[in-house]
Scaffold this motif. Structure first.
Motif, short mmCIF file in Angstrom:
data_model
loop_
_atom_site.label_atom_id
_atom_site.label_comp_id
_atom_site.label_asym_id
_atom_site.label_seq_id
_atom_site.Cartn_x
_atom_site.Cartn_y
_atom_site.Cartn_z
N ILE A 161 -9.53 -15.27 -14.11
CA ILE A 161 -8.35 -16.24 -13.50
C ILE A 161 -7.30 -15.99 -14.79
O ILE A 161 -7.59 -16.30 -15.85
CB ILE A 161 -8.51 -17.69 -13.68
N GLU A 195 -3.54 -18.91 -12.35
CA GLU A 195 -3.38 -18.48 -10.96
C GLU A 195 -4.02 -19.55 -10.12
O GLU A 195 -4.75 -20.29 -10.83
CB GLU A 195 -4.59 -17.12 -10.78
N SER A 232 -6.44 -19.39 -8.08
CA SER A 232 -7.71 -19.39 -7.74
C SER A 232 -8.83 -20.30 -8.82
O SER A 232 -9.81 -20.05 -8.68
CB SER A 232 -8.15 -17.76 -8.14
N THR A 271 -0.78 -24.40 -11.50
CA THR A 271 -1.35 -23.29 -10.98
C THR A 271 -0.07 -22.51 -9.98
O THR A 271 0.63 -23.30 -9.53
CB THR A 271 -2.58 -23.38 -10.14
N ARG A 307 0.46 -19.60 -6.89
CA ARG A 307 0.09 -18.40 -6.24
C ARG A 307 0.69 -17.02 -6.16
O ARG A 307 0.33 -15.97 -5.66
CB ARG A 307 0.25 -18.87 -4.53
N PHE A 323 1.14 -15.02 -9.53
CA PHE A 323 1.05 -14.95 -10.69
C PHE A 323 1.78 -13.72 -11.18
O PHE A 323 2.33 -13.68 -12.41
CB PHE A 323 -0.53 -15.11 -11.32
#
Length: 336
Positions: A120, A147, A149, A171, A173, A175
């Protein structure tokens, strides 16, 4: 949660110490860090807003076998050490352990793609300086992002811990766009290192800001062509920042005070590297702009000069301490 910080330099120690209030934390760093912690029995964190906290409940070691017990690995090594860190993760960590990579610039995470671990990518938006005797000082505002994820329960846990020291975790989506926006700001690292001045003093000098504006404009031309929409990391939109850097010093001080809180003595991590005679991350910062420009056919002469000047200092062919006039001359009359 058992958190292991691999490559515990200034940023790694700062983040790890904050997390130790709520989690079991092991810092894997250099022998110097181990000795400082053993002598002082704590890490002390300070910041530009006046916080001053001691953290004692940590394990500090220079041995990577602690990775075996990690539920989360924070990878905070410099870009040049990512390859070695990947071998250590592969040798000691479980394949299921997420690795949150917090390197500057663009490209170093490529060296981790052969691992089975979830990788990540993340960014740290503030500066941390080692002050000696186990003291680490955060000199600028900013946050930590990653990220999307990253598992949500880990993201929530990190945010809760980091907010206790005045900075959030979130976070995204997109990045790639975040990475380029962070790189735009980090292009100043080289200029700060070349100036040999504190960040605030350097940024309050119009000549240095002109160079930064030109370097940023090259990056903006690349992201426009690639149709990358940069997120806003300061109070100004990314496209406005190069223009704002060109206003007179007296006006800039007023604008900058509302854009970014910064300690008067803060310096860039690249200045720290050169001051300690270490190789820098220039190839992953300004060098990344040069490579991207070459790939899409956009000239990047300013970033090319900044890369060359930093490499000349690394090799001992030049000393830091360029005035803004000298730096502008190098930009306008490049030699390759």
């Amino acid at each position: 949660m058992n958190v292991v910080v691999l490559g515990a330099g200034a940023v790694g120690c700062y983040l790890g110490a904050v997390l130790s209030n709520q989690h079991s934390v092991t810092l894997i760093g250099r022998e110097k860090l181990v000795n400082e912690f053993n002598q002082n029995k704590r890490l002390q964190l300070t910041d530009y807003e006046g916080r001053n906290s001691d953290f004692c409940e940590l394990t500090v070691t220079d041995q990577p076998d602690s990775l075996a017990a990690a539920d989360l690995i924070l990878l905070t090594v410099k870009c040049l050490s990512v390859h070695e860190a990947a071998h250590q993760i592969q040798a000691f960590a479980a394949d299921t352990t997420p690795v949150l990579c917090l390197q500057n610039g663009i490209g170093s995470d490529d060296m981790l793609r052969h691992l089975n671990n979830p990788i990540i990518r993340g960014t740290v938006g503030f500066n941390v300086a080692p002050m000696g005797r186990g003291v680490f000082h955060r000199g600028t505002e900013g946050d930590v992002r990653a990220e999307a994820s990253l598992p949500q329960h880990i993201a929530d846990s990190l945010n809760l811990a980091f907010l206790s020291m005045g900075f959030p975790f979130s976070t995204t989506r997109d990045f790639e766009a975040l990475q380029w926006a962070k790189l735009q700001l980090n292009l100043n690292n080289a200029i700060n290192a070349l100036s040999d001045k504190p960040l605030k003093q350097e940024l309050e000098t119009l000549g240095y800001r002109r160079v930064l504006s030109m370097a940023m404009s090259e990056l903006m031309a690349i992201v426009r062509q690639e149709r990358i929409r940069l997120p806003k990391l300061t109070k100004l939109p990314p496209s406005w920042i190069p223009l704002s850097l060109r206003i007179p010093d007296s006006w800039f001080r007023k604008v900058a005070s509302s854009m970014l809180a910064i300690d008067p003595q803060a310096r860039s991590s690249m200045w720290e590297d050169l001051n300690n005679q270490r190789m820098t991350e220039i190839d992953y910062l300004n060098g990344a702009v040069v490579r991207a420009g070459r790939d899409v056919g956009i000239p990047t002469p300013v970033n090319r000069v900044l890369v060359r000047l930093i490499k000349e200092i690394e090799s001992g062919r030049r000393q830091p301490g360029l005035s803004s006039e000298e730096l502008l001359h190098e930009i306008r009359h490049p030699t390759y």
